[in-house]
Design a protein around this motif. Structure first.
Motif, PDB file in Angstrom:
ATOM      1  N   GLU A   1      -7.999  -9.275  -1.327  1.00 32.84           N
ATOM      2  CA  GLU A   1      -9.451  -9.501  -1.231  1.00 32.84           C
ATOM      3  C   GLU A   1     -10.085  -8.782  -2.395  1.00 32.84           C
TER       4      GLU A   1
ATOM      5  N   GLY B   1     -13.228  -7.680  -4.975  1.00 35.88           N
ATOM      6  CA  GLY B   1     -14.651  -7.399  -5.153  1.00 35.88           C
ATOM      7  C   GLY B   1     -14.892  -6.844  -6.535  1.00 35.88           C
ATOM      8  N   LEU B   2     -16.102  -7.006  -6.999  1.00 36.31           N
ATOM      9  CA  LEU B   2     -16.467  -6.507  -8.324  1.00 36.31           C
ATOM     10  C   LEU B   2     -17.787  -5.763  -8.209  1.00 36.31           C
ATOM     11  N   TYR B   3     -18.069  -4.886  -9.176  1.00 33.92           N
ATOM     12  CA  TYR B   3     -19.409  -4.287  -9.225  1.00 33.92           C
ATOM     13  C   TYR B   3     -20.370  -5.409  -9.623  1.00 33.92           C
TER      14      TYR B   3
ATOM     15  N   TYR C   1      -2.601  -3.578 -10.379  1.00 34.37           N
ATOM     16  CA  TYR C   1      -2.637  -4.066  -8.990  1.00 34.37           C
ATOM     17  C   TYR C   1      -3.806  -5.025  -8.789  1.00 34.37           C
TER      18      TYR C   1
ATOM     19  N   LYS D   1       0.826  -1.220   0.000  1.00 38.14           N
ATOM     20  CA  LYS D   1       0.000   0.000   0.000  1.00 38.14           C
ATOM     21  C   LYS D   1       0.860   1.269   0.000  1.00 38.14           C
TER      22      LYS D   1
ATOM     23  N   GLN E   1     -10.752 -10.076 -12.408  1.00 36.57           N
ATOM     24  CA  GLN E   1      -9.901  -9.041 -11.801  1.00 36.57           C
ATOM     25  C   GLN E   1      -8.453  -9.169 -12.252  1.00 36.57           C
TER      26      GLN E   1
ATOM     27  N   PRO F   1      -5.530  -6.770  -5.729  1.00 35.73           N
ATOM     28  CA  PRO F   1      -5.528  -6.884  -4.263  1.00 35.73           C
ATOM     29  C   PRO F   1      -5.866  -8.299  -3.803  1.00 35.73           C
TER      30      PRO F   1
END
Lengths: 405, 298
Positions: B81, B83-85, B77, B47, B141, B79
């Motif tokens: 964890e 997440g997606l829309y 990048y 980060k 991702q 990450p």
């Protein structure tokens, strides 16, 4: 292409595709007018085509009340005793009866008997009794015209003049507050919906760490300004749809149903100010939502927190009755300048009274200033707490974070 | 010029030191394995490199510059964890996020189709993300991470949750990216993947560097003086062997300091023993990791 614009475009398209936005923007205003029309329609249909005559009994223990027993749709029928009147009431020969006791001229008391359960006597009944009593008490001393004037001494006709002494285009009546009232309610609902949507969206991006991916591409400022502007533009679109569609819809409903709808007026400066306050309202609640989104650990928590501040936009609506009665109270001025209540308060007041220019200028100035300061603080809060997952910072931490950011 | 150059990085949260005087670099065409136990400071390091947070002290340079907005387009990048829309389709998400990296829509669509094909995801391109499994979402991702042809790629646990087929596909893509000259930081707990893919390894514990070295050198450095031998029958006494450990199909012979594996091989030949397997023992990265972390805790 400018990244703020790309975020704006994406967020705007996502916002206007939401079911809640579509329903609130396109369906609710039409439904509101249809509901008013239906009310008028039902009222018209339920009115009896042939007017029924109501019979009211009376027992005159004084012995002077015998004239003016026929008052159009209400007829007064004399009874010699209370027992006879009671039996007639029970048989439903009369809808009610009154007793004028022998000491009436000294006590002023009239006794009324009815089978109906009612909180207070209907105004029409009270008026009927007053008229009947006055007529018989005065019949020997004054002319019938004077008696009529005594019974109904006031038929107030109000005409509003403009500053030139001509009849003003906008006449003050209860119909003036309908459109501002409906619009301020819709604005409060729209602000709540959009704020919750923005907060939960940000909290979800934070919770799912999608925010990390976004920040590896854009700056915090670009992301948040893009989101805030998108929400403001969605608000502008919503306001435009409502304001453009309101006059023709109102005209259509008025010509179809007439009645109450025909007295509804749109205040002359309403359109411009409504657009200004819609946009400012949306922007203000959007920047607050950004800060709240920054400290929320998940979408549900964000939505709960957003309920707290979005409720403030409903405050002016809670007091609309008081505002109609006391339109120039300083409280309404304060609520017109306090940023979170200003948009709904100003829109409501436009339908009730003239708002001095200084109040509107001050209100817009305070709102604009609050949006700029709010955006600055919200970006700081978001930048400080965006990496804090699963835990909401306390007030002391937020203040500390703002100091050290 | 190094793709990433980190010098004397320090970061403290309240009373916890997350990163303590960390220095390393990653060159173009190199994969650096960033390993360490949970809470070692890997995520904080990443980060800080990506400028999500500022260090208390120390310097990070990306392609010789301090992090700036223009540099972000050169970085990919992924990450840990992810997440997606949820309401967007896979292709819409890829196109939106690639546009934020400055990609033209037509080019992004073309590249997305190639990557979707390579990862076996082409048939799901119009599916909404909420309809996808965790592994599928992870592949989307991964595509988002590399679609804009970044020169520096930071991957945090890229293989977790993937089936072997897709793991191999991703591994091949990462290998190809390195061959194309991309600098890659691979943070993972899967030591076998670090061994298979990485050129150098940076092991950190409690925010400090425990090991920072070329992988071949690391193995040589931590090699213990022993050999694995598999023969038919029993193995008798051998001079120079100080201990032995029986495993399923072989025996590990621990040698005296002045004894070499060649000496043992010669002795076995002289005794006429039929050898099925003879191997100089090389410690796995996992063993090295465990030993170093334990030593650091002691």
């Amino acid at each position: 292409m400018n990244k703020t614009y790309l975020i704006f475009k994406h967020e705007f398209l996502q916002a206007i595709k939401k079911v809640g936005f579509i329903v609130l923007t396109f369906i609710v205003p039409v439904l509101a007018l249809v509901a008013i029309g239906l009310f008028e329609l039902v009222t018209t249909l339920t009115e009896p085509s042939v007017k029924e005559v109501t019979t009211v009994g009376y027992v005159d223990e004084v012995g002077i009340f015998s004239e003016q027993t026929d008052q159009g749709l209400i007829k007064l029928v004399p009874f010699t005793s209370r027992e006879d009147a009671t039996q007639a009431l029970v048989r439903r020969d009369v809808s009610e009866y009154i007793v004028i006791p022998s000491d009436y001229t000294s006590s002023g008391t009239i006794q009324r008997y009815t089978l109906a359960k009612e909180l207070i006597p209907p105004p029409i009944t009270t008026h009927l009794i007053e008229s009947f009593l006055a007529w018989n008490l005065l019949k020997d001393d004054v002319s019938p015209e004077v008696i009529t004037a005594i019974v109904s001494p006031l038929n107030l006709e109000v005409t509003r003049l403009d500053e030139n002494g001509d009849i003003a285009q906008e006449q003050g009546n209860i119909g003036n507050i309908i459109i501002p009232g409906v619009f301020s309610l819709l604005l409060a609902l729209a602000l709540q919906f959009s704020a919750m949507s923005l907060v939960s969206g940000l909290a979800e991006e934070k919770e799912s760490r999608l925010i990390d991916v976004l920040f590896s591409s854009v700056s915090v400022r670009q992301l948040l300004i893009g989101k805030v502007l998108a929400l403001g533009t969605a608000g502008l679109l919503q306001a435009l749809v409502w304001l453009i569609s309101a006059p023709p819809l109102l005209h259509l409903a008025s010509s179809l149903f007439g009645g109450f709808l025909s007295i509804i007026q749109i205040p002359p400066n309403f359109l411009l100010l409504a657009i200004v306050y819609f946009i400012l309202g949306y922007l203000l609640f959007a920047v607050i939502s950004v800060g709240i989104g920054g400290i929320s650990s998940n979408a549900t928590e964000g939505q709960n927190l957003s309920l707290l501040y979005t409720l403030t936009s409903f405050v002016p609506l809670w007091f609309v009755g008081l505002m109609v009665s006391f339109p120039n109270n300083p409280i309404w001025v304060a609520l017109s300048i306090f940023p979170v209540t200003a948009p709904t308060q100003i829109i409501l007041r436009l339908g009730v009274s003239d708002i001095p220019a200084w109040q509107i200028v001050t209100s817009i100035g305070v709102l604009g200033f609050s949006i700029i300061v709010g955006l600055f603080l919200s970006i700081k809060i978001f930048r400080t707490f965006m990496l804090m997952y699963g835990k909401r910072p306390g007030l002391a931490e937020i203040i500390q974070g703002l100091k050290s950011a | 010029m190094a793709a990433v150059e980190v010098s004397h990085l320090c970061k403290t949260y309240a009373d916890v030191t997350a990163v303590n005087d960390l220095s390393f670099s990653v060159d173009p065409g190199e994969i650096l394995g960033l390993i360490g136990p949970n809470g070692a400071g890997k995520s904080s390091t990443i980060k800080i490199i990506l400028d999500f947070m500022r260090p208390d002290s120390g310097v990070v340079k990306i392609f010789g510059q301090q992090m700036n907005e223009a540099l972000k387009d050169q970085i990919g990048y992924l990450p840990e964890e992810r997440g997606l829309y949820k309401k967007l389709t896979a292709i819409d998400l890829i196109l939106y996020l690639s546009s934020l990296k400055g990609m033209d829509k037509a080019m992004a669509e073309e590249k997305a189709n190639v990557l979707l094909e390579q990862t076996g995801m082409l048939e799901y391109k119009n599916k909404k993300n909420k309809e996808m499994s965790k592994g599928m979402g992870q592949l989307i991702q991964f595509i988002v991470t590399i679609i804009h042809d970044p020169d520096l790629i930071v991957l945090d646990e890229p293989f977790s949750g993937l089936d072997p087929v897709r793991t191999e596909a991703i591994q091949n893509i990462i290998g190809n990216l390195r061959d194309e000259g991309k600098a890659i930081i691979l943070s993972t707990h899967q030591m076998n993947k670090v061994e298979e893919l990485c050129d150098r390894v940076l092991m950190i514990n409690k925010g400090r560097t425990v090991l920072y070295s070329d992988l071949v050198e690391t193995r040589a450095k931590f090699r213990r003086n022993s050999v694995q031998v598999a023969i038919d029958g029993e193995l008798g006494d051998l001079p120079g062997v100080i201990d032995r450990k029986l495993t399923n199909s072989s025996v590990e012979l621990f040698l005296a300091p002045d004894t070499t594996p060649q000496t043992i091989l010669d002795q076995l030949r002289e005794q006429g023993i039929a050898i099925n397997r003879f191997e100089v023992t090389t410690p796995s990265l996992n063993e090295i990791f465990l030993n170093l972390v334990r030593a650091d805790h002691e």
